[in-house]
Design a protein around this motif. Structure first.
Motif, short mmCIF file in Angstrom:
data_model
loop_
_atom_site.label_atom_id
_atom_site.label_comp_id
_atom_site.label_asym_id
_atom_site.label_seq_id
_atom_site.Cartn_x
_atom_site.Cartn_y
_atom_site.Cartn_z
N LEU A 88 2.75 -9.88 -19.92
CA LEU A 88 2.76 -11.30 -19.70
C LEU A 88 1.32 -11.60 -18.61
O LEU A 88 0.87 -12.70 -18.74
CB LEU A 88 3.83 -11.63 -19.12
CG LEU A 88 5.09 -11.55 -19.95
CD1 LEU A 88 6.34 -12.19 -19.47
CD2 LEU A 88 4.68 -12.36 -21.13
N ASP A 91 -1.73 -11.48 -20.70
CA ASP A 91 -1.45 -12.85 -21.56
C ASP A 91 -1.86 -13.96 -20.97
O ASP A 91 -2.67 -15.01 -21.35
CB ASP A 91 -0.19 -12.91 -22.14
CG ASP A 91 -0.10 -14.06 -23.23
OD1 ASP A 91 -0.88 -14.09 -24.16
OD2 ASP A 91 0.64 -15.16 -22.80
N ASP A 92 -1.37 -14.22 -19.68
CA ASP A 92 -1.66 -15.43 -18.91
C ASP A 92 -3.03 -15.43 -18.44
O ASP A 92 -3.59 -16.76 -18.54
CB ASP A 92 -0.87 -15.66 -17.75
CG ASP A 92 0.80 -16.03 -17.94
OD1 ASP A 92 0.91 -16.52 -19.09
OD2 ASP A 92 1.69 -15.67 -17.12
N ASP A 95 -4.90 -16.40 -21.70
CA ASP A 95 -4.62 -17.91 -22.31
C ASP A 95 -5.01 -18.85 -20.97
O ASP A 95 -4.73 -20.04 -21.18
CB ASP A 95 -3.06 -18.12 -22.19
CG ASP A 95 -2.55 -17.37 -23.43
OD1 ASP A 95 -3.37 -17.07 -24.38
OD2 ASP A 95 -1.41 -17.52 -23.71
N ARG A 100 4.00 -19.39 -14.91
CA ARG A 100 5.01 -18.64 -15.64
C ARG A 100 6.29 -18.22 -14.87
O ARG A 100 6.06 -18.27 -13.55
CB ARG A 100 4.34 -17.09 -15.51
CG ARG A 100 4.94 -15.73 -16.19
CD ARG A 100 5.12 -15.94 -17.61
NE ARG A 100 4.21 -15.88 -18.48
CZ ARG A 100 4.15 -15.95 -19.71
NH1 ARG A 100 5.43 -16.09 -20.58
NH2 ARG A 100 3.06 -15.82 -20.49
N THR A 150 -1.61 -5.19 -28.29
CA THR A 150 -2.92 -5.38 -28.12
C THR A 150 -3.64 -6.00 -29.43
O THR A 150 -4.34 -7.00 -29.22
CB THR A 150 -3.76 -4.39 -27.71
OG1 THR A 150 -3.67 -3.24 -28.66
CG2 THR A 150 -3.43 -3.72 -26.20
N GLU A 153 -2.45 -9.54 -29.61
CA GLU A 153 -3.09 -10.27 -28.73
C GLU A 153 -4.47 -10.81 -29.47
O GLU A 153 -5.11 -12.02 -29.38
CB GLU A 153 -3.13 -9.89 -27.41
CG GLU A 153 -3.72 -10.90 -26.32
CD GLU A 153 -2.61 -11.89 -25.83
OE1 GLU A 153 -1.40 -11.88 -26.37
OE2 GLU A 153 -2.77 -12.50 -24.67
N LYS A 177 2.80 -9.33 -31.72
CA LYS A 177 2.98 -9.69 -30.37
C LYS A 177 4.28 -9.62 -29.64
O LYS A 177 4.36 -9.45 -28.33
CB LYS A 177 2.01 -10.96 -29.98
CG LYS A 177 2.65 -12.07 -30.04
CD LYS A 177 1.82 -13.29 -29.52
CE LYS A 177 2.82 -14.57 -29.79
NZ LYS A 177 2.29 -15.75 -29.13
N GLN A 213 10.52 -15.21 -31.41
CA GLN A 213 9.17 -15.87 -31.22
C GLN A 213 8.92 -17.21 -31.78
O GLN A 213 8.41 -18.04 -31.38
CB GLN A 213 8.04 -14.93 -31.60
CG GLN A 213 6.87 -15.46 -31.23
CD GLN A 213 6.35 -15.56 -29.80
OE1 GLN A 213 6.66 -14.78 -28.84
NE2 GLN A 213 5.91 -16.67 -29.45
N ASP A 216 10.36 -19.62 -29.39
CA ASP A 216 9.45 -19.71 -28.37
C ASP A 216 8.32 -20.79 -28.58
O ASP A 216 7.79 -21.76 -28.06
CB ASP A 216 8.78 -18.41 -28.00
CG ASP A 216 8.27 -18.34 -26.40
OD1 ASP A 216 9.16 -18.35 -25.66
OD2 ASP A 216 7.04 -18.30 -26.55
N LYS A 230 7.21 -23.20 -18.15
CA LYS A 230 5.80 -22.95 -18.56
C LYS A 230 5.19 -24.38 -19.14
O LYS A 230 5.90 -25.25 -19.39
CB LYS A 230 5.77 -22.09 -20.03
CG LYS A 230 6.27 -20.76 -19.59
CD LYS A 230 6.09 -19.77 -20.81
CE LYS A 230 6.97 -19.97 -22.15
NZ LYS A 230 6.88 -18.72 -22.93
#
Ligand code: FPP
Ligand code: MG
Length: 329
Positions: A88, A91-92, A95, A100, A150, A153, A177, A213, A216, A230
């Protein structure tokens, strides 16, 4: 057909492993501790918001429903959460997400450099702990899973052509992911039974992860920042193509497609344009189709649990399916 369990909160699902989960959190904190002030500053920031601990919950419930849960599974569940946390943080940073769990992401609070290093630190701590446990099969599982994460991502980073990103591409992406780690958590828990429940629980985790997901991605379209912790509509803002859009596109008018195109072409699309596209996605059945897809995976997850003997832990896994598709954050 609906998965046949009632909607319940995460606390109810965690009930059969409450004590073990608390121990896992303590363990996670002690594994993450470093003899280095900046790392511990980041740790303190991270530990202010605990997260749902959904993956360790899956590991512990899988172990308890498949056999006997021991101290080893508690440590393994802490390791799985640490790996999740590391992903995470990375990822943040990838992105450029600033929020978060309702607080600044590590890249926002500290820096991108610190986020990269901290993700590496937590990931390597987790792997080191697996080695100390001499946990050969979990190590095998987690090394495969983190490699898949990975690649997932990376798939996401390059998936920007909305006309050329199919539902199959999307499924491959979310398998890599998200579903991979949930599946790995359940598989590691199931190892207490030898190979008896290993494959069904591995598949259970995979289908659950897919449903989780998709949900999500739906929440990104339907819920506000105040609810999810988020930023709202972050995916569209970042030109991320998820199932609601993929499913709605074939039903869109030329004018609606042109709006999607305009959004995807703009480096920083306006709130108005985002709201217009969200509305079109909903009107053209994208939200309903994604809900249906999540439900279909939830049903497949439920089928995989049929082999387990009745127990409160099995009931909690069933409730976990309902949670994955009915949650709002
Ligand atoms: C969140 O997706 C992304 C992931 C769960 C996977 C991230 C994986 C990596 C960064 C690579 C692996 C890293 C290590 C340390 C092994 P999202 O952006 O859709 O979710 P969000 O809405 O919660 O941000
Ligand atoms: Mg993200």
């Amino acid at each position: 057909m609906e998965p046949h369990v009632a909607n319940v909160g995460i606390a109810t699902i965690q009930e059969p492993v409450r004590g073990e989960l608390d121990q896992a959190f303590d363990r996670l904190q002690s594994i993450a501790t470093a003899d280095f002030p900046l790392i511990d500053d980041v740790n303190a920031h991270l530990q202010r918001r605990k997260g749902k601990m959904f993956r360790p919950t899956l590991l512990l419930l899988s172990a308890r429903s498949a056999g006997t849960l021991t101290e080893r599974e508690i440590v393994l569940s802490a390791i799985v959460e640490l790996i999740h946390l590391a992903t995470l943080i990375h990822d943040d940073s990838v992105d450029h997400s600033v929020l978060r769990r309702g607080q600044p992401s590590v890249n926002a609070q500290f820096s991108h450099e610190i986020a990269v290093i901290m993700g590496d630190y937590l990931y390597s701590r987790a792997i080191h702990e697996l080695v100390l446990l001499d946990a050969r099969e979990p190590l095998r599982i987690m090394s495969r899973v983190t490699n898949e994460l990975t690649v997932g991502e990376m798939r996401e980073v390059v998936a920007h052509d909305f006309l050329d990103f199919s539902e199959d591409d999307y499924e491959q992406l979310i398998q890599a992911k998200t579903a991979s780690l949930m599946s790995g958590a359940c598989e590691i828990g199931a190892l207490v039974s030898g190979d008896t429940y290993r494959e069904p629980l591995k598949r259970f985790g995979r289908y659950l992860g897919m449903a989780f997901q998709i949900t999500d991605d739906l929440l990104d379209y339907t819920e506000s920042e105040a609810v999810t912790g988020k930023p709202a509509a972050q995916d569209l803002r970042e030109h991320k193509i998820t199932l609601p859009l993929i499913a709605a596109l074939p039903n869109m008018t030329a004018a609606e497609r042109a709006q999607v195109e305009a959004l995807m072409a703009h480096p920083d699309p306006s709130d108005d344009l985002i709201a217009t596209v969200i509305h079109a996605v909903d009107q053209r059945g994208g939200i309903a189709a994604a809900r249906e897809a999540a439900r279909a995976f939830a049903l497949r997850a439920e089928v995989e649990l049929a082999c387990l003997a009745p127990s409160p832990a099995k009931d909690a896994l069933l409730a976990g399916i309902a949670y994955a598709i009915a949650r709002r954050h």
